[in-house]
Structure formats: structure tokens, C-alpha cells
Design an enzyme around this catalytic site. Structure first.
Site, PDB file in Angstrom:
ATOM      1  N   LEU A  10      78.466  81.709  44.457  1.00  0.00           N
ATOM      2  CA  LEU A  10      79.397  81.864  45.587  1.00  0.00           C
ATOM      3  C   LEU A  10      80.727  82.516  45.178  1.00  0.00           C
ATOM      4  CD1 LEU A  10      80.182  81.179  48.578  1.00  0.00           C
ATOM      5  CD2 LEU A  10      81.104  79.037  47.681  1.00  0.00           C
ATOM      6  N   ASP A  11      81.515  81.764  44.401  1.00  0.00           N
ATOM      7  CA  ASP A  11      82.863  82.226  44.040  1.00  0.00           C
ATOM      8  C   ASP A  11      82.778  83.463  43.139  1.00  0.00           C
ATOM      9  OD1 ASP A  11      84.339  80.029  45.279  1.00  0.00           O
ATOM     10  OD2 ASP A  11      83.485  78.759  43.722  1.00  0.00           O
ATOM     11  N   THR A  17      87.226  83.891  45.929  1.00  0.00           N
ATOM     12  CA  THR A  17      87.989  82.638  45.979  1.00  0.00           C
ATOM     13  C   THR A  17      88.702  82.337  44.661  1.00  0.00           C
ATOM     14  OG1 THR A  17      85.816  81.723  45.684  1.00  0.00           O
ATOM     15  CG2 THR A  17      86.857  81.314  47.803  1.00  0.00           C
ATOM     16  N   GLY A  46      83.127  79.660  37.089  1.00  0.00           N
ATOM     17  CA  GLY A  46      81.802  79.072  36.899  1.00  0.00           C
ATOM     18  C   GLY A  46      81.854  77.657  36.325  1.00  0.00           C
ATOM     19  N   VAL A  47      83.070  77.162  36.071  1.00  0.00           N
ATOM     20  CA  VAL A  47      83.248  75.860  35.409  1.00  0.00           C
ATOM     21  C   VAL A  47      83.588  74.799  36.462  1.00  0.00           C
ATOM     22  CG1 VAL A  47      84.691  74.655  33.715  1.00  0.00           C
ATOM     23  CG2 VAL A  47      84.016  77.021  33.307  1.00  0.00           C
ATOM     24  N   ARG A  49      85.107  71.613  38.554  1.00  0.00           N
ATOM     25  CA  ARG A  49      86.505  71.208  38.774  1.00  0.00           C
ATOM     26  C   ARG A  49      86.976  70.248  37.669  1.00  0.00           C
ATOM     27  NH1 ARG A  49      87.048  68.244  44.200  1.00  0.00           N
ATOM     28  NH2 ARG A  49      85.765  70.029  44.772  1.00  0.00           N
ATOM     29  N   SER A 114      75.708  77.256  43.266  1.00  0.00           N
ATOM     30  CA  SER A 114      77.134  77.291  42.903  1.00  0.00           C
ATOM     31  C   SER A 114      77.589  75.983  42.277  1.00  0.00           C
ATOM     32  CB  SER A 114      77.948  77.546  44.183  1.00  0.00           C
ATOM     33  OG  SER A 114      79.310  77.290  43.965  1.00  0.00           O
ATOM     34  N   ALA A 115      78.613  76.071  41.422  1.00  0.00           N
ATOM     35  CA  ALA A 115      79.206  74.862  40.836  1.00  0.00           C
ATOM     36  C   ALA A 115      80.174  74.189  41.810  1.00  0.00           C
ATOM     37  CB  ALA A 115      79.953  75.233  39.559  1.00  0.00           C
ATOM     38  N   LYS A 117      81.940  72.291  44.926  1.00  0.00           N
ATOM     39  CA  LYS A 117      81.631  71.228  45.886  1.00  0.00           C
ATOM     40  C   LYS A 117      82.090  71.630  47.284  1.00  0.00           C
ATOM     41  CE  LYS A 117      81.508  67.471  42.606  1.00  0.00           C
ATOM     42  NZ  LYS A 117      81.955  66.165  42.171  1.00  0.00           N
ATOM     43  N   ASN A 118      82.700  72.800  47.389  1.00  0.00           N
ATOM     44  CA  ASN A 118      83.211  73.276  48.685  1.00  0.00           C
ATOM     45  C   ASN A 118      82.369  74.413  49.256  1.00  0.00           C
ATOM     46  OD1 ASN A 118      85.689  71.623  48.788  1.00  0.00           O
ATOM     47  ND2 ASN A 118      86.265  72.801  46.985  1.00  0.00           N
ATOM     48  N   LYS A 145      76.363  74.813  34.612  1.00  0.00           N
ATOM     49  CA  LYS A 145      75.975  76.079  33.991  1.00  0.00           C
ATOM     50  C   LYS A 145      76.652  76.135  32.615  1.00  0.00           C
ATOM     51  CE  LYS A 145      76.161  78.279  38.574  1.00  0.00           C
ATOM     52  NZ  LYS A 145      76.897  79.185  39.471  1.00  0.00           N
ATOM     53  N   ASP A 170      78.775  86.073  38.634  1.00  0.00           N
ATOM     54  CA  ASP A 170      79.949  86.770  38.087  1.00  0.00           C
ATOM     55  C   ASP A 170      80.495  86.094  36.830  1.00  0.00           C
ATOM     56  OD1 ASP A 170      80.976  84.487  39.481  1.00  0.00           O
ATOM     57  OD2 ASP A 170      82.958  85.404  39.358  1.00  0.00           O
TER      58      ASP A 170
HETATM   59  C1  BG6 Z   1      82.894  77.668  40.670  1.00  0.00           C
HETATM   60  C2  BG6 Z   1      84.172  78.420  40.353  1.00  0.00           C
HETATM   61  O1  BG6 Z   1      82.097  78.409  41.549  1.00  0.00           O
HETATM   62  O2  BG6 Z   1      83.209  76.410  41.266  1.00  0.00           O
HETATM   63  C3  BG6 Z   1      85.079  77.579  39.474  1.00  0.00           C
HETATM   64  O3  BG6 Z   1      83.848  79.634  39.689  1.00  0.00           O
HETATM   65  C4  BG6 Z   1      85.343  76.238  40.159  1.00  0.00           C
HETATM   66  O4  BG6 Z   1      86.277  78.263  39.220  1.00  0.00           O
HETATM   67  C5  BG6 Z   1      84.015  75.551  40.466  1.00  0.00           C
HETATM   68  O5  BG6 Z   1      86.133  75.416  39.314  1.00  0.00           O
HETATM   69  C6  BG6 Z   1      84.186  74.214  41.190  1.00  0.00           C
HETATM   70  O6  BG6 Z   1      84.707  74.449  42.467  1.00  0.00           O
HETATM   71  P1  BG6 Z   1      85.219  73.324  43.493  1.00  0.00           P
HETATM   72  O7  BG6 Z   1      85.297  74.068  44.798  1.00  0.00           O
HETATM   73  O8  BG6 Z   1      84.158  72.268  43.520  1.00  0.00           O
HETATM   74  O9  BG6 Z   1      86.509  72.842  42.990  1.00  0.00           O
HETATM   75 MG    MG Z   2      81.230  82.572  40.277  1.00  0.00          MG
END
Ligand code: BG6
Ligand code: MG
Length: 219
Positions: A10-11, A17, A46-47, A49, A114-115, A117-118, A145, A170
């Protein structure tokens, strides 16, 4: 012909984002007296929160109680959500709708991996939720990941064997996760960063429909 499934991060792949994650981490870093640049934010792509905060606290040599950590995580996310609620379709990255529409026309099942939660509220905001048969996100995985878990669950939900899945990513950790899952990895971004990707494009404007055809027919 084999059935192909396509999985999107996603991000940084569908929406830009990373800039909002940066602003929210920067606000927290300022509060904690830690210097945090856009360059540092690259390490957060990709890491999860939780892991991002651990890295930030390591950068500032700060030790904290679990309760304090939970408070900061909540604060960062609330700040991030304040940017997200203002998002609309204009923040979809270039040519993403072209690719999604083409795959849908060709009846290729698609998943989000995606990693974050949003993921769901963001896809709702930019009006792309209906393209995806399944969302596998930070709420559904236990391993981050480069572990392949997120993509393997997505493949299972799509009913497509991992070797017939294609992943757009990405982040290097995401490319590694796709490779670890035995899938075809496609890097979106700098080839010098995404060194392990099977194919690489700067963004979706570089991807033509012939390439997509080859990808989905998996000859
Ligand atoms: C990943 C982002 O997709 O989601 C990271 O690349 C981010 O930068 C991670 O920390 C967790 O996102 P969220 O929305 O759960 O805080
Ligand atoms: Mg990404």
C-alpha cells in the site's frame, strides 16, 4: 494458462503516505529531542509501527516503559490519522488506477499485502477498496516483512499458488518477503535500493500493458 494473482503493497505503491508517516514521526521525534530527517524515514518504509518506534528510541538512546511506549505509539498514530482523514483520490500514485482497472478487466484477482494497520481506511479514502478481494495488513500478520507471511496469507486468500503470484513493492524488506514467498517481485522505486527485485520500475507510468499481459499469462 495458469491462474495469476497480483498482490500490492500500500504505502509507497498505491498511495504516497510515506510523507505523512514522516510528518507524524518527526513531530514525535521533535517532542523527544531526537533529530529525524527524511533520510532517516527511509529506514521506516515497510517496517511496522512498533519497530519504527524502537528504531527511533534507539536513535535517541532513550529507554522507556511499555506504558510510555504504548502512549507514544498511540500519539504517533493519531497524528498520522489526522493527515489521512484529509486524503482523497488525488493522492493515488500515477497510473495506479490504469493498472488496477486493466487487471480487473482481465479478471485477475488482487490482494493488498501491507504492514499498515490503517490499510482499510486509506483504501476507503482514496476509493480503491473495491478492487481487492482480500486485505492482509498489519492487523492480520504476526511476522513482519521480510518474512513472507503477509504475502502467503494473501495468496491463500486469493486461492492462487504462491509461485503464480506477482508482488508490487517499494521497500527492500517487501521485495525480500515476496522472494521468500517464491513469488515474482516487482520493485516500484529506485533500482539501486530495490536490488533484489526481479523487475524494477520507477513508478507505474513506466509499466506498459504488454508487460502486464506477459506477467498475467505467466508463459
Ligand atoms: C508500512 C509503511 O506500509 O506500514 C511503514 O511503509 C509503516 O512506514 C507501516 O510504519 C505501519 O503502518 P501503520 O499505518 O500501521 O502505522
Ligand atoms: Mg511500502
Amino acid at each position: 494458462m495458469k491462474k495469476t494473482g497480483v498482490i500490492f503493497d500500500l504505502d509507497g505503491v498505491i498511495v504516497d503516505t510515506a510523507k505523512y508517516h514522516y510528518l507524524a514521526w518527526k513531530n514525535l521525534a521533535d517532542e523527544l529531542g531526537i533529530e529525524f530527517t527524511e533520510q532517516d524515514n527511509e529506514r521506516f518504509k515497510g517496517v511496522s509501527r512498533k519497530r519504527c518506534l524502537e528504531i527511533l528510541l534507539e536513535m535517541g538512546s532513550i529507554e522507556a516503559s511499555q506504558e510510555q511506549i504504548d502512549t507514544w505509539l498511540k500519539e504517533k498514530n493519531e497524528d498520522y490519522l489526522s493527515y489521512i482523514t484529509k486524503m482523497d483520490e488525488s493522492e493515488i500514485l500515477p497510473d495506479v488506477p490504469k493498472v488496477l482497472k486493466y487487471l480487473r478487466e482481465n479478471k485477475i484477482p488482487m490482494a493488498l499485502g501491507s504492514a499498515s494497520k490503517n490499510a482499510r481506511p486509506i483504501l476507503e479514502k482514496v476509493n480503491l477498496l473495491s478492487y481487492f478481494e482480500t486485505l492482509v495488513d498489519g492487523n492480520s500478520v504476526t511476522k513482519a516483512k521480510p518474512d513472507p507471511e503477509v504475502f502467503l496469507i494473501a495468496a491463500e486468500n486469493l486461492g492462487v499458488p504462491p509461485e503464480n503470484c506477482v508482488v508490487f513493492e517499494d521497500a527492500l524488506a517487501g521485495i525480500e518477503a515476496a522472494n521468500n514467498a517464491g513469488m515474482t517481485s516487482i520493485g516500484i522505486g529506485e533500482p539501486s535500493v530495490l536490488t533484489e527485485a526481479k523487475f524494477n520500475f520507477i513508478d507505474f507510468t513506466e509499466i506498459n500493458l504488454d508487460f502486464l499481459d506477459k506477467l498475467i499469462s505467466q508463459e
